[in-house]
Motif scaffolding. Structure first.
Motif, mmCIF file in Angstrom:
data_model
loop_
_atom_site.group_PDB
_atom_site.id
_atom_site.type_symbol
_atom_site.label_atom_id
_atom_site.label_comp_id
_atom_site.label_asym_id
_atom_site.label_seq_id
_atom_site.Cartn_x
_atom_site.Cartn_y
_atom_site.Cartn_z
ATOM 1 N N ILE A 265 0.877 -1.172 0.000
ATOM 2 C CA ILE A 265 0.000 0.000 0.000
ATOM 3 C C ILE A 265 0.908 1.214 0.000
ATOM 4 N N ALA A 266 0.765 2.095 -0.998
ATOM 5 C CA ALA A 266 1.772 3.142 -1.162
ATOM 6 C C ALA A 266 1.239 4.338 -1.933
ATOM 7 N N ARG A 267 2.026 5.408 -1.889
ATOM 8 C CA ARG A 267 1.841 6.504 -2.812
ATOM 9 C C ARG A 267 2.236 6.020 -4.202
ATOM 10 N N ALA A 268 2.134 6.897 -5.196
ATOM 11 C CA ALA A 268 2.384 6.489 -6.581
ATOM 12 C C ALA A 268 3.552 7.252 -7.190
ATOM 13 N N GLY A 269 4.613 7.417 -6.407
ATOM 14 C CA GLY A 269 5.812 8.029 -6.942
ATOM 15 C C GLY A 269 6.456 7.146 -7.988
#
Length: 388
Positions: A265-269
């Motif tokens: 689960i993460a940001r989308a960098g």
């Protein structure tokens, strides 16, 4: 006799710019070339990268839409350009490559003034501001995605689809099988929010995981990156829910943690997506809404369309929605393994190699090993203290 060339890599001070620059530097040095990095104070402090290359800190000058920034920004760019020209005089690079961010601009402008070939690399699916300004003047444009917004069609002849270079430790994960997952095995979830974590993930993820069915929740093992101001609150929440959790403000071993994770689960960098697709790990992504030109929303499209990830806009990122998406991916037999294969299909694991090939083809006038112009040991030099 092997030929050693000199390359200057210029990158902004965030992990998104620095990690791909580091990966390319490693590849170039492995080929026997000499590398110098130009960055700002933030980039020079990122641990574990560029420890075998010269590092030069110089003013960049940030120019925003506000008129009050223009004068100081232009002054900073010109000062940085003058100092970068001093570096060129000593280091004599055969090519300069910019990885985006304001610190890349002075180095690229200096190279253009000195007649040194230049290349830019765009990590995101939207061409960044600095790269937009210089795209018409560089010899080549390397991209991470087949479609890049705000890249003018007239530049198509010098565009090269390279991908986003990743660390070798991540690339090695591509040869490993997806971690075994049965109805009884531990279900490992990795939560990362960029170089400093993300408060929204710290607020939503614990509650979302608590809403999962008991049969799934009792198998959870969470590893989560949190901001310093959030970490104790999150630790207490997981303890109350009796969910095992390993929390930290920064992980030095993300590749290892990524290797045994079943879901991220993460940001989308850009670097996060490059690592997920190279390793082949399914994900639930929450694009940062304040990202320049909303580039994180553009970044996720390829992976989502391939079926390797699900994207939730931050405005809709609630505990209920997160729990619903996790159940869709984790409860259906084989769904996570299938998503992992689809994520892997989007990966471009040879990006560092291909970028090095491009630089070698662009950079001409090779320099044979020259002890006069190559520092014998890694050195961090603050060019702000050097007169222009």
């Amino acid at each position: 006799m092997s030929i050693s060339r000199h390359f200057v890599l210029a990158a902004g001070g965030t992990g998104g710019h620095m990690i791909p620059a580091h990966a390319v530097a490693q590849e170039l040095m492995a080929r026997g070339h000499h590398v110098a990095l130009v960055t700002d104070d933030r980039g020079a402090k990122i641990p574990g990268i560029f420890d075998k290359a010269q590092v030069h800190i110089l003013p960049a000058g940030r120019i925003t839409g506000h008129p009050r920034s223009w004068l100081s920004g232009v002054r900073g760019v010109l000062a940085g350009r003058a100092m970068a020209r001093r570096l060129n005089e000593v280091f004599r690079p055969t090519a300069v490559v910019g990885f985006g961010g304001y610190p890349a601009m002075p180095a690229l402008l200096a190279a253009m003034a000195d007649g040194v070939p230049t290349v830019i690399h765009e990590q995101n699916a939207v061409l960044g501001r600095v790269n937009r300004l210089l795209a018409g003047r560089v010899a080549a444009i390397a991209t991470a995605y087949p479609q890049v917004e705000r890249l003018k069609p007239k530049y198509v002849d010098k565009v090269h689809l390279i991908g986003n270079p990743v660390r070798e430790e991540v690339r090695e994960l591509r040869d490993e099988e997806f971690p075994a997952l049965t109805d009884e095995s531990v279900f490992r979830v990795l939560v990362i929010g960029g170089s400093q974590g993300a408060t929204v993930l710290s607020s939503v993820v614990p509650e979302g995981l608590s809403m999962l069915p008991v049969s799934l929740r009792r198998r959870l093992q969470v590893t989560q990156q949190c901001r310093a101001e959030d970490i104790e609150r999150v630790r207490k929440t997981y303890a109350e829910m009796e969910i095992p959790a390993d929390l930290a403000t920064y992980f030095n071993d993300v590749p290892e943690k990524l290797g045994w994770s079943h879901l991220v689960i993460a940001r989308a960098g850009a670097s996060t997506l490059a690592e997920l697709t190279c390793a082949g790990r399914p994900a639930i992504l929450v694009p940062l809404p304040s990202a320049m030109d909303d580039h994180q929303t553009a970044n996720v499209r390829e992976m989502v369309e391939a079926g390797g990830a699900r994207s939730i806009p931050q405005t809709k990122f609630t505990a209920v929605e997160l729990a619903k998406q996790i159940q869709k991916m984790a409860i259906e037999p084989g769904a996570l393994q299938n998503a992992a294969k689809r994520a892997r299909a989007c990966g471009r694991p040879d990006a560092a190699r291909d970028m090095a090939d491009l630089l070698e083809s662009i950079g001409h006038a090779p320099i044979v090993n020259d002890p006069v112009r190559v520092a014998p040991t890694p050195a961090t030099l603050n060019l702000q203290g050097v007169p222009a």
